[in-house]
Design a protein around this motif. Structure first.
Motif, PDB file in Angstrom:
ATOM      1  N   HIS A 555      27.648  22.812  20.523  1.00 41.56           N
ATOM      2  CA  HIS A 555      26.211  23.060  20.393  1.00 41.56           C
ATOM      3  C   HIS A 555      25.460  22.874  21.710  1.00 41.56           C
ATOM      4  O   HIS A 555      24.261  23.148  21.791  1.00 41.56           O
ATOM      5  CB  HIS A 555      25.604  22.148  19.324  1.00 41.56           C
ATOM      6  CG  HIS A 555      25.562  20.690  19.712  1.00 41.56           C
ATOM      7  ND1 HIS A 555      26.666  19.867  19.623  1.00 41.56           N
ATOM      8  CD2 HIS A 555      24.553  19.912  20.182  1.00 41.56           C
ATOM      9  CE1 HIS A 555      26.339  18.646  20.019  1.00 41.56           C
ATOM     10  NE2 HIS A 555      25.078  18.645  20.368  1.00 41.56           N
ATOM     11  N   LYS A 556      26.171  22.423  22.766  1.00 42.53           N
ATOM     12  CA  LYS A 556      25.552  22.301  24.082  1.00 42.53           C
ATOM     13  C   LYS A 556      26.123  23.353  25.025  1.00 42.53           C
ATOM     14  O   LYS A 556      27.236  23.836  24.825  1.00 42.53           O
ATOM     15  CB  LYS A 556      25.814  20.908  24.680  1.00 42.53           C
ATOM     16  CG  LYS A 556      25.149  19.762  23.950  1.00 42.53           C
ATOM     17  CD  LYS A 556      25.429  18.448  24.676  1.00 42.53           C
ATOM     18  CE  LYS A 556      24.781  17.270  23.974  1.00 42.53           C
ATOM     19  NZ  LYS A 556      25.041  15.996  24.710  1.00 42.53           N
ATOM     20  N   ASP A 565      23.010  21.049  28.335  1.00 41.76           N
ATOM     21  CA  ASP A 565      21.733  21.275  27.672  1.00 41.76           C
ATOM     22  C   ASP A 565      21.963  21.434  26.172  1.00 41.76           C
ATOM     23  O   ASP A 565      22.896  22.132  25.743  1.00 41.76           O
ATOM     24  CB  ASP A 565      21.063  22.530  28.232  1.00 41.76           C
ATOM     25  CG  ASP A 565      19.560  22.400  28.277  1.00 41.76           C
ATOM     26  OD1 ASP A 565      19.065  21.322  27.920  1.00 41.76           O
ATOM     27  OD2 ASP A 565      18.897  23.380  28.671  1.00 41.76           O
ATOM     28  N   ILE A 566      21.129  20.819  25.355  1.00 46.76           N
ATOM     29  CA  ILE A 566      21.293  20.860  23.907  1.00 46.76           C
ATOM     30  C   ILE A 566      20.731  22.170  23.367  1.00 46.76           C
ATOM     31  O   ILE A 566      19.614  22.560  23.704  1.00 46.76           O
ATOM     32  CB  ILE A 566      20.589  19.664  23.237  1.00 46.76           C
ATOM     33  CG1 ILE A 566      21.210  18.360  23.717  1.00 46.76           C
ATOM     34  CG2 ILE A 566      20.666  19.761  21.722  1.00 46.76           C
ATOM     35  CD1 ILE A 566      20.540  17.126  23.156  1.00 46.76           C
ATOM     36  N   GLU A 569      20.238  22.280  16.960  1.00 42.92           N
ATOM     37  CA  GLU A 569      20.861  21.145  16.289  1.00 42.92           C
ATOM     38  C   GLU A 569      21.631  21.597  15.058  1.00 42.92           C
ATOM     39  O   GLU A 569      22.591  20.954  14.637  1.00 42.92           O
ATOM     40  CB  GLU A 569      19.784  20.123  15.899  1.00 42.92           C
ATOM     41  CG  GLU A 569      20.338  18.813  15.372  1.00 42.92           C
ATOM     42  CD  GLU A 569      21.145  18.045  16.410  1.00 42.92           C
ATOM     43  OE1 GLU A 569      22.024  17.260  16.003  1.00 42.92           O
ATOM     44  OE2 GLU A 569      20.890  18.240  17.623  1.00 42.92           O
ATOM     45  N   ARG A 572      25.339  22.002  15.611  1.00 47.93           N
ATOM     46  CA  ARG A 572      26.102  20.753  15.562  1.00 47.93           C
ATOM     47  C   ARG A 572      26.349  20.327  14.119  1.00 47.93           C
ATOM     48  O   ARG A 572      27.452  19.897  13.771  1.00 47.93           O
ATOM     49  CB  ARG A 572      25.335  19.667  16.312  1.00 47.93           C
ATOM     50  CG  ARG A 572      26.064  18.346  16.326  1.00 47.93           C
ATOM     51  CD  ARG A 572      25.227  17.251  16.983  1.00 47.93           C
ATOM     52  NE  ARG A 572      25.991  16.030  17.072  1.00 47.93           N
ATOM     53  CZ  ARG A 572      25.481  14.875  17.504  1.00 47.93           C
ATOM     54  NH1 ARG A 572      24.200  14.817  17.885  1.00 47.93           N
ATOM     55  NH2 ARG A 572      26.231  13.800  17.557  1.00 47.93           N
ATOM     56  N   CYS A 752      28.562  12.409  20.814  1.00 43.64           N
ATOM     57  CA  CYS A 752      29.000  13.470  19.892  1.00 43.64           C
ATOM     58  C   CYS A 752      30.309  13.035  19.235  1.00 43.64           C
ATOM     59  O   CYS A 752      31.404  13.375  19.716  1.00 43.64           O
ATOM     60  CB  CYS A 752      29.191  14.790  20.635  1.00 43.64           C
ATOM     61  SG  CYS A 752      27.703  15.401  21.451  1.00 43.64           S
TER      62      CYS A 752
END
Length: 789
Positions: A555-556, A565-566, A569, A572, A752
């Motif tokens: 997810h990054k 960078d995220i 959400e 994830r 994570c």
């Protein structure tokens, strides 16, 4: 094509067209009702559609005089014949287009051919033995040779459209036995139809004249389609699908060639299937044809096809014990021949008895081509009576009505037997067994890394691989209705499919380029759901497709400065749920590299050798990571090294054993490894697996092997930083290794947890490395959960 001429000469075209339209509508409506009724009993759609035809046909509602006069007009048969012709052209072309040629090549030709012809040969023998009796009882005058040929073909034939549809409905089309049945049914159907065409040609003395012309025409159409498809694929890269005019050109060529074959008094099924089979499978052209034709075929053509089988059933001819006896003989002959012949072959091939019985009933499924056999021959054998025609037709329908539910019943009882047995790569033989994988993307950003990993997992491409790519699309909340169209946000807009937008276009273009470069055919699917239930689509698709691994994007994503960078959400959350509920092994790819570009992407479009490393600490996930590495190591542009982390106290054991190991370098390393394992009381499963891997891959020079000795997590972190710039891809297991002192506390906290301790450390922004990370989790069997976690 006499029917076309007769239709054109009709003064009133409206009534026959109306009756045909009402008949088709009635079949669709009634079949939907039966489908809802029988679905709870586990019966597939084709059986419901055949029952719908029975209800609407002369055995059911058509017994009412008013209904009979409306449906059975004197001119209606010609319309049904033309409508049936176009239906056959379209769905046989689609079947050929969807046939997996590489899979057919990978299968043992002897096995597939033996299953195909096992029951057919027994059927031919008994057909020859009983044809004289049936010829006498059915009171057919003259043309005994033609009658014998028809009976033999009826008993030998298997309807591949019925088998394919039944397998798809019961969800065993991706299993080994399902694909074996589908390929076998295609072989025997095409063989029977080729023989039938040859019989017609000999009877009409057209073998050398029109027969050669038909073959040449098919060859020309195949070559034209090849160049047309390549040209259309290169045109207008901003389009996801072909234009309607381009699609019309391709279908016109197929339909035109098929109508010429029919005009020459041959059957066009083999021709349409061959043209579809040889059509280029990659690019926009094939994708458009499959996308456009699938909906109409599966929702309209095939239901009508199956309904028409039941519609032909006329129970009024079962008005005497003699007629019933003839039908019973034909049904028992067909079932007995198929099952006995298939069981004989399965016994020779050492296929289990229960699978042999299931294959026998599947191969007994009949279809529309049977009706063509007796229909076409009735035009030649003018002495055929309605009684003989209808009794043979009734036996065909009863065969399918019996075999379909029996197959569904056997499938329910043998569901565990036909389930996915390849849920992890640890037990795979990478040189022989097919790797089926499902890769998931939300957009084009991680696609390059995913496709590069697919290429790496293909190994030398000698081992079979079947990759699927699923675009995961979040189902947005209901659009705002109190604003104008131009005020909608970009993510609220959609393309012609309502979902996917330009991302789908970029994904398809990237997949087309990948297929063109690597010759690996990637099948693209789509899942549209809310973010809370997307994981269900992934897990259900993985189970239906019987894949061994699922690939997920992290997810990054890495920025230019190297920081992570995220993204969304929800990505994830989906990854975490897939890891918990996946029916197979799962891999999460973290794309990292110099300037944000993963180094191992150079596997595509470059001859540069990529250095990759597999980190082994112990446990089921690390063993699965090694298993993935076995396939990657076979890639010609991959240099793989397995790095095993061991307690530093073990190094003294290694030094003490060096004196005894000086005779042979390879044998010495193997002995050291064995002694090291015994001395440290490590998990015996890890020891046995790694020893077998070392003996097979390391001693042969295909894979490098390095041992790193550390005392604690701090030394492990330092060792990882030392090798951070040496490899373009790190493969590591998620966890399942217990509280190892080598990894416990390697970070102050796990950012994570879905990546595991080592994966989270390698993917963190504080640990800036040039290599991407592949985190692998082995399939969590219910009995292993307590031990592994």
């Amino acid at each position: 094509m006499d029917a076309t001429h007769r239709i054109a000469c009709q003064e009133n075209l409206f009534n026959p067209l109306t009756s045909m339209g009402m008949q088709v509508s009635g079949i669709l409506v009634i079949s939907h009702f039966f489908h809802l009724l029988l679905k709870g009993l586990g019966q597939p759609g084709p059986i419901a559609q055949i029952f719908a035809g029975l209800v609407l046909g002369p055995t059911g509602l058509s017994n009412i005089p008013l209904v009979n006069r409306f449906f059975y007009q004197s001119t209606g048969a010609d319309f049904y014949e033309i409508f049936g012709l176009f239906c056959r052209i379209i769905f046989m072309f689609l079947i050929g287009l969807e046939t997996d040629i590489p899979y057919v090549r990978r299968n043992n030709v002897v096995v597939v051919t033996a299953i195909a012809f096992g029951g057919a040969i027994i059927g031919m023998i008994f057909g020859l033995a009983t044809s004289a009796f049936l010829h006498h009882e059915l009171e057919v005058q003259g043309q005994k040779t033609m009658f014998v040929a028809i009976i033999v073909l009826l008993l030998a034939y298997t309807a591949s459209p019925v088998v394919i549809r039944l397998a798809a409905e019961l969800k065993f089309d991706t299993s080994d036995i399902g694909r074996l049945a589908i390929i076998s049914s295609l072989i025997i159907e095409m063989t029977c139809l080729a023989i039938f065409n040859l019989v017609l040609a000999i009877h009409a003395n057209k073998v050398y004249k029109y027969g050669i012309y038909c073959v040449l025409l098919d060859v020309v159409i195949i070559f034209i389609n090849k160049y047309l498809a390549d040209w259309f694929n290169k045109r207008d890269n901003n389009q996801k699908y072909l234009k309607n005019t381009e699609l019309f050109v391709i279908l016109s060529l197929v339909i035109g060639s098929a109508m010429y074959v029919e005009w020459a008094s041959f059957n066009s099924i083999v021709s349409c299937f061959a043209i579809g089979l040889m059509f280029p499978k990659r690019g926009k052209a094939a994708r458009t044809l499959i996308h456009k034709l699938n909906f109409s075929v599966h929702n309209f053509i095939l239901p009508i096809y199956f309904g028409y089988i039941g519609f032909q059933f006329n129970g009024r001819f079962l008005n005497s014990w003699n007629n019933v006896l003839i039908v019973v003989i034909m049904v028992l002959l067909s079932i007995g021949c198929k099952i006995s012949g298939t069981l004989i072959v399965c016994r020779y091939l050492k296929i289990p008895l229960n699978k042999g019985v299931l294959l026998g009933f599947i191969m007994n499924l009949k279809g529309h081509a049977d009706l063509l056999f007796i229909g076409s021959s009735s035009k030649i054998l003018m002495t055929w009576s309605p009684r003989s025609y209808n009794l043979l037709l009734i036996s065909i329908v009863i065969n399918t009505i019996i075999s379909g539910p029996v197959v569904a019943l056997l499938m329910r009882k043998q569901e565990n037997l036909l389930g996915n047995i390849h849920t992890e790569l640890e037990i795979h033989d990478p040189d022989k067994e097919e790797l089926r994988m499902l890769a998931c993307v939300y957009g084009p950003r991680p696609l390059s890394a995913i496709l590069s990993l697919v290429s790496a997992l293909s190994g030398s491409q000698k081992a079979p691989i079947t990759p699927y790519l699923m675009q995961l699309i979040e189902l947005l909340p209901k659009r705002r209705t109190n604003v104008s169209y131009h005020e909608l946000e970009a993510d609220e807009l959609s393309d012609d499919e309502d979902y996917g937008g330009n991302d789908a276009l970029e994904i398809n273009e990237a997949v087309d380029n990948f297929t063109s470069e690597t010759k690996i055919l990637v099948r693209v699917t789509k899942a549209v759901s809310s973010i809370a239930t997307l994981y269900e689509d992934v897990c259900n698709s993985a189970e239906d497709l019987r894949v061994s691994i699922i690939l997920l994007p992290f997810h990054k994503h890495q920025r230019i400065d190297g920081k992570m960078d995220i993204g969304k959400e929800g990505i994830r959350t989906t990854n975490q749920k897939v890891l918990r509920h996946a029916p197979c092994s799962v891999g999460i790819i973290v794309s990292r590299g110099i300037d944000g570009v993963p180094g191992f992407l150079q596997l595509l479009g470059s001859d540069t050798v990529q250095h990759m490393a597999t980190l082994f600490f112990g446990g089921p996930d690390d063993r699965e990571a090694i298993a993935w590495s076995r396939r990657i190591a076979a890639h010609p542009r991959v240099n793989l090294t397995v790095i095993r982390f061991l307690p530093a106290s073990s190094s003294s054991n290694v030094r003490n054993s060096q004196i005894d190991d000086s005779s042979d370098e390879d044998d010495g390393m193997f002995v050291k490894l064995s002694r090291l394992e015994k001395g440290n009381d490590v998990n015996e499963i890890d020891n046995a697996f790694l020893s077998e891997f070392y003996n097979r891959y390391v001693t042969s020079g295909q894979v490098g092997y390095v041992e790193k000795y550390v005392n604690n997590a701090a030394q492990t972190a330092a060792a990882l930083k030392d090798i951070g710039d040496m490899y373009s891809l790190f493969i590591v297991g998620k966890g399942g290794r217990g509280n190892s002192p080598l990894t416990t506390g390697i970070c102050d906290w796990e950012e994570c947890p879905e990546l595991g301790t080592i994966g989270d450390f390698l993917a963190s922004s504080d640990f800036n490395i040039n290599g991407s990370v592949l985190v692998v989790q082995q399939h969590r069997h219910a009995k292993k959960d307590a031990l592994d976690d």
